[in-house]
Design a protein around this motif. Structure first.
Motif, PDB file in Angstrom:
ATOM      1  N   ARG A 126       0.835  -1.197   0.000  1.00  0.00           N
ATOM      2  CA  ARG A 126       0.000   0.000   0.000  1.00  0.00           C
ATOM      3  C   ARG A 126       0.873   1.253   0.000  1.00  0.00           C
ATOM      4  NH1 ARG A 126       0.187  -3.870   3.329  1.00  0.00           N
ATOM      5  NH2 ARG A 126      -0.117  -2.625   5.233  1.00  0.00           N
ATOM      6  N   ASP A 129      -1.673   6.542   1.438  1.00  0.00           N
ATOM      7  CA  ASP A 129      -3.110   6.823   1.381  1.00  0.00           C
ATOM      8  C   ASP A 129      -3.954   5.551   1.446  1.00  0.00           C
ATOM      9  OD1 ASP A 129      -2.738   9.599   1.185  1.00  0.00           O
ATOM     10  OD2 ASP A 129      -2.412   9.457  -0.994  1.00  0.00           O
ATOM     11  N   ARG A 131      -3.918   3.101  -0.725  1.00  0.00           N
ATOM     12  CA  ARG A 131      -4.175   2.507  -2.035  1.00  0.00           C
ATOM     13  C   ARG A 131      -3.284   1.273  -2.230  1.00  0.00           C
ATOM     14  NH1 ARG A 131      -3.348   7.337  -6.140  1.00  0.00           N
ATOM     15  NH2 ARG A 131      -1.424   7.430  -4.888  1.00  0.00           N
ATOM     16  N   THR A 204       4.661   6.591  -2.408  1.00  0.00           N
ATOM     17  CA  THR A 204       4.093   6.609  -3.755  1.00  0.00           C
ATOM     18  C   THR A 204       5.192   6.755  -4.802  1.00  0.00           C
ATOM     19  OG1 THR A 204       2.098   7.640  -2.863  1.00  0.00           O
ATOM     20  CG2 THR A 204       2.392   7.727  -5.246  1.00  0.00           C
ATOM     21  N   CYS A 223      -3.999   1.732  -6.548  1.00  0.00           N
ATOM     22  CA  CYS A 223      -5.435   1.812  -6.835  1.00  0.00           C
ATOM     23  C   CYS A 223      -6.234   1.870  -5.538  1.00  0.00           C
ATOM     24  CB  CYS A 223      -5.888   0.572  -7.618  1.00  0.00           C
ATOM     25  SG  CYS A 223      -5.110   0.385  -9.242  1.00  0.00           S
ATOM     26  N   ASP A 224      -7.248   2.711  -5.542  1.00  0.00           N
ATOM     27  CA  ASP A 224      -8.186   2.676  -4.424  1.00  0.00           C
ATOM     28  C   ASP A 224      -9.184   1.550  -4.679  1.00  0.00           C
ATOM     29  OD1 ASP A 224     -10.149   3.606  -6.216  1.00  0.00           O
ATOM     30  OD2 ASP A 224      -9.818   5.697  -5.645  1.00  0.00           O
ATOM     31  N   ASP A 227     -11.053   1.581  -7.982  1.00  0.00           N
ATOM     32  CA  ASP A 227     -10.218   1.261  -9.142  1.00  0.00           C
ATOM     33  C   ASP A 227      -9.974  -0.240  -9.241  1.00  0.00           C
ATOM     34  OD1 ASP A 227      -9.952   3.872 -10.026  1.00  0.00           O
ATOM     35  OD2 ASP A 227      -8.159   4.253  -8.813  1.00  0.00           O
TER      36      ASP A 227
END
Length: 258
Positions: A126, A129, A131, A204, A223-224, A227
């Motif tokens: 992850r 955030d 994701r 990220t 991807c959240d 997504d």
């Protein structure tokens, strides 16, 4: 009725043993003694004795195993019968095989026919955030978690890190097991176990260091959940959701993500 085995040399140092089909109620132990005796005699001047058995002849499969012959695999279309190529299951015993009376010999025999499952290891990585790192694959339209098939004799946990290093060029140390997801047989694939390990949280900017294995990986991105649902197969999306839940709730088990 006890099947009388026949033995013929099929190539240099290789003999093939065969016997008539035997009914379930036949004298099984006597048949085993007859077949195992034929195999041992043939091994006196052959390095290998094999049997090609009809997949449907379950009694012969038991006879071959009890006679000390290892199951080796399927010879697809190995014989022509009634104008059709039919499969045969190949069993064999080698002159170099350990005697069945020794623990190593008995273990090797069991290992040859006990079920085996394909194992897949993946990492749940992850960003800050929350994701999830997902891969766009070259060989299918659905996105998936990074990872791959566990090699024979390889630790599933280490396999997850190896696959991510090979496919993305990222060094990620796999953490605890989050999820065991059983995948039923599907579209030509046998069933498998998918093990998802905690890949932790990375910056990220880690995507800037990705070196894709271009034959398999078309792209990667964080991807959240929406997504993931949009780009992954349903069972993959369920697996990702179950793995995320396991971060809080503890290691869990699912079947096709459920």
């Amino acid at each position: 009725m006890i099947p009388e085995p026949t033995v013929r040399t099929v190539s240099d140092g290789v003999a093939r043993v065969s016997w008539p089909a035997m009914p379930e109620e036949g004298d099984f132990r006597a048949a085993v003694a007859s077949i195992s005796g034929a195999v041992e005699r043939a091994l006196a001047d052959h390095g290998r004795v094999e049997a090609w058995l009809d997949p449907e002849d379950t009694v012969s499969h038991r006879l071959a195993t009890w006679s000390g012959m290892h199951r080796e695999g399927v010879m697809r279309g190995g014989v022509l019968a009634d104008g059709e190529h039919r499969d045969r299951i190949v069993y064999a015993r080698l002159a170099s095989d350990a005697p069945l009376g020794e623990p190593a010999g008995f273990r090797a025999l069991l290992n040859s026919f006990l079920p085996r499952k394909r194992a897949i290891s993946q990492l749940l990585v992850r960003d800050p955030d929350g994701r999830v790192l997902m891969c766009r694959l070259t060989y299918k339209k659905d996105w998936d978690l990074p990872g791959g098939v566990v090699e024979v004799g390889e630790s599933p946990q280490l396999a997850a890190g190896r696959e991510v290093l090979e496919e993305l060029g990222l060094e990620v140390t796999p953490g605890r097991l989050l999820l065991t997801d059983w995948l039923p047989s599907w579209s030509g694939w046998d069933d498998a176990l998918c093990l998802v390990f905690d890949g932790g949280v990375v910056s990220t900017s880690a995507l800037d260091a990705v070196v894709r294995e271009e034959r398999e990986i078309a792209g990667v991105q964080f991807c959240d959940p929406a997504d993931v649902r949009a780009h992954a197969a349903d069972f993959t999306a369920r697996r990702v959701e179950a793995a995320l839940a396991a971060l809080v709730d503890g290691t869990t088990y699912t079947e096709s993500g459920r």
